[in-house]
Design an enzyme around this catalytic site. Structure first.
Site, PDB file in Angstrom:
ATOM      1  N   ASP A 220      -7.618  -4.580   7.953  1.00  0.00           N
ATOM      2  CA  ASP A 220      -8.279  -5.556   7.090  1.00  0.00           C
ATOM      3  C   ASP A 220      -9.013  -6.616   7.917  1.00  0.00           C
ATOM      4  OD1 ASP A 220      -7.916  -4.731   4.419  1.00  0.00           O
ATOM      5  OD2 ASP A 220      -5.810  -5.288   4.513  1.00  0.00           O
TER       6      ASP A 220
ATOM      7  N   HIS B  80       0.815  -1.222   0.000  1.00  0.00           N
ATOM      8  CA  HIS B  80       0.000   0.000   0.000  1.00  0.00           C
ATOM      9  C   HIS B  80       0.846   1.269   0.000  1.00  0.00           C
ATOM     10  CE1 HIS B  80      -3.715  -2.156   0.330  1.00  0.00           C
ATOM     11  NE2 HIS B  80      -3.365  -2.748   1.440  1.00  0.00           N
TER      12      HIS B  80
HETATM   13  C1  3PY Z   1      -3.944  -3.739   7.931  1.00  0.00           C
HETATM   14  O1  3PY Z   1      -4.193  -3.184   9.017  1.00  0.00           O
HETATM   15  O2  3PY Z   1      -4.775  -4.372   7.266  1.00  0.00           O
HETATM   16  C2  3PY Z   1      -2.593  -3.657   7.380  1.00  0.00           C
HETATM   17  O3  3PY Z   1      -2.303  -4.328   6.421  1.00  0.00           O
HETATM   18  C3  3PY Z   1      -1.625  -2.709   8.014  1.00  0.00           C
HETATM   19  O4  3PY Z   1      -0.854  -2.070   7.073  1.00  0.00           O
HETATM   20 MG    MG Z   2      -3.929  -5.125   5.378  1.00  0.00          MG
END
Ligand code: 3PY
Ligand code: MG
Length: 245
Positions: free
Chosen positions: A167, A42
């Site tokens: 996530d 990301h």
């Molecule tokens: C998340 O919190 O999903 C991550 O991948 C952190 O970068």
């Molecule tokens: Mg993530």
């Protein structure tokens, strides 16, 4: 992170770099964090910035990991060819996914990484040296990954599991705050930490701020991204500006 990080040891505190600026890694690397991670999933690191960022980090004496864009043999091999100490692999949902990541990261006979020492600078490790020093941390960040946490953590060759809380919260239909506030002994974050410890690997997590980092540490996590390059810059700039008023 080592596979033997004891549960009662100090956490290894890390900085997560997203800005894709190799030059910023030099002051970060000298700031006595235990590790850095260059985020190629990301963050703004393209192939070249990743390579230069790893060179800068290594020259400054840091232990630099790369979060690869996906669980892909080419991307994992390239991050390691560029000098990463290890890879953090996103969205690992099954033990088969974890075994794929391990296979991609190690040379035969442990895996199927391809040899081509053209990206790194200085003396390049032999395949045996690389196999002895490479780390793989697999991210648990979905409901499926949570359900399979014990078997994922027990995958031979991994050094740690690493929670992506945002996530994970999205996948579970909750929030990071609620995940952290869940006091049940069987909470999602406790289950993942327990699965890691029982398998003899290190439980890690992305926290992003010192408060959240301490909350993960209290849950047993020992490899914690405590801040980001942009947060460091913003806090430093605000602090310095305040000294001028
Ligand atoms: C998340 O919190 O999903 C991550 O991948 C952190 O970068
Ligand atoms: Mg993530």
């Amino acid at each position: 992170m080592t596979a033997t990080t004891p549960a009662d040891s100090e956490p290894a505190w890390g900085v997560w770099a997203t800005l894709g600026e190799p030059g910023l890694l030099d002051p970060l690397a000298r700031a006595s964090f235990d590790w850095l991670c260059l985020d190629a999933q990301h963050g703004r690191f393209d192939d070249r910035a990743l390579r230069e960022g790893l060179d800068v980090s290594t020259a400054a004496g840091a232990t630099a990991w790369v979060r690869v864009r996906s669980n892909d043999a080419g991307l994992i091999g390239r991050a390691l060819d560029s000098g990463a100490r290890g890879v953090i692999v996103p969205l690992v949902d099954t033990p088969a996914d974890a075994a794929d990541a391990v296979r991609s990261a190690f040379y035969p006979p442990r895996g199927s990484r391809s040899f081509g020492p053209y990206l790194g600078t200085g003396a390049q490790p032999t395949p045996t040296e690389a196999n002895d020093s490479t780390g793989v941390a697999v991210m648990i960040e979905t409901a499926a990954g949570l359900a399979a946490a014990s078997t994922i953590a027990a995958t031979p060759g991994i050094e740690g599991v690493f929670v992506g809380p945002v996530d994970l919260a999205l996948s579970l239909g909750t929030t990071v705050d609620d995940l952290l506030a869940d006091e049940s002994p069987d909470s999602a974050l406790r289950r993942i930490a327990r699965a890691a410890v029982e398998a003899g690997v290190t439980p890690g997590a992305f926290a992003g701020s010192p408060g959240t980092a301490h909350a993960f540490a209290a849950l047993g996590y020992r490899f914690i991204a405590a801040t980001t390059d942009s947060a460091v810059l913003a806090a430093g700039a605000a602090g310095l500006r305040a000294q001028l008023t």
